[in-house]
Design a protein around this motif. Structure first.
Motif, mmCIF file in Angstrom:
data_model
loop_
_atom_site.group_PDB
_atom_site.id
_atom_site.type_symbol
_atom_site.label_atom_id
_atom_site.label_comp_id
_atom_site.label_asym_id
_atom_site.label_seq_id
_atom_site.Cartn_x
_atom_site.Cartn_y
_atom_site.Cartn_z
ATOM 1 N N CYS A 288 -16.457 -39.715 7.752
ATOM 2 C CA CYS A 288 -15.181 -40.428 7.649
ATOM 3 C C CYS A 288 -15.316 -41.638 6.718
ATOM 4 C CB CYS A 288 -14.738 -40.853 9.038
ATOM 5 S SG CYS A 288 -13.049 -41.407 9.125
ATOM 6 N N ASN A 289 -16.388 -42.395 6.865
ATOM 7 C CA ASN A 289 -16.626 -43.564 5.998
ATOM 8 C C ASN A 289 -16.760 -43.158 4.536
ATOM 9 O OD1 ASN A 289 -16.583 -45.222 8.226
ATOM 10 N ND2 ASN A 289 -18.805 -45.290 8.429
ATOM 11 N N GLN A 290 -17.515 -42.092 4.286
ATOM 12 C CA GLN A 290 -17.697 -41.658 2.905
ATOM 13 C C GLN A 290 -16.395 -41.155 2.303
ATOM 14 O OE1 GLN A 290 -20.957 -39.064 2.089
ATOM 15 N NE2 GLN A 290 -22.456 -40.421 3.034
ATOM 16 N N MET B 124 -14.601 -35.539 13.686
ATOM 17 C CA MET B 124 -15.286 -35.762 12.418
ATOM 18 C C MET B 124 -16.320 -36.865 12.626
ATOM 19 S SD MET B 124 -13.693 -36.897 8.714
ATOM 20 C CE MET B 124 -12.831 -35.385 8.471
ATOM 21 N N PRO B 125 -17.543 -36.649 12.153
ATOM 22 C CA PRO B 125 -18.563 -37.696 12.297
ATOM 23 C C PRO B 125 -18.160 -38.969 11.555
ATOM 24 C CG PRO B 125 -19.536 -35.624 11.538
ATOM 25 C CD PRO B 125 -18.066 -35.449 11.515
ATOM 26 N N GLN B 126 -18.569 -40.089 12.095
ATOM 27 C CA GLN B 126 -18.189 -41.386 11.507
ATOM 28 C C GLN B 126 -18.730 -41.552 10.087
ATOM 29 O OE1 GLN B 126 -15.994 -43.431 13.016
ATOM 30 N NE2 GLN B 126 -15.975 -44.491 11.073
ATOM 31 N N TRP B 127 -19.942 -41.075 9.834
ATOM 32 C CA TRP B 127 -20.528 -41.226 8.498
ATOM 33 C C TRP B 127 -19.695 -40.478 7.458
ATOM 34 C CZ3 TRP B 127 -21.924 -36.881 5.859
ATOM 35 C CH2 TRP B 127 -22.139 -35.706 6.618
ATOM 36 N N TRP C 247 -17.188 -30.906 5.302
ATOM 37 C CA TRP C 247 -16.479 -30.942 6.582
ATOM 38 C C TRP C 247 -16.154 -29.526 7.068
ATOM 39 C CZ3 TRP C 247 -15.699 -32.602 11.035
ATOM 40 C CH2 TRP C 247 -14.554 -32.308 11.764
#
Length: 45
Positions: A6-8, A1-4, A28
């Motif tokens: 995951c943060n959101q 999963m992209p970090q951006w 996702w």
């Protein structure tokens, strides 16, 4: 999963923003299916 993403998602869960969680979840699954199109269409001869 992209970090951006995951943060959101973490931010949305902390705020308990159901609409944002659903939107990011859909993003996702869309992202995941676009990244692996060849695995879905593999045929065994």
């Amino acid at each position: 999963m992209p970090q951006w993403l995951c943060n959101q998602l973490m931010r949305a869960y902390q705020k308990k923003d159901i609409r944002q969680i659903r939107l990011l979840n859909d993003c996702w699954f869309f992202y995941r299916t676009k990244q692996r199109p060849s695995e879905d269409s593999v045929t065994i001869n």
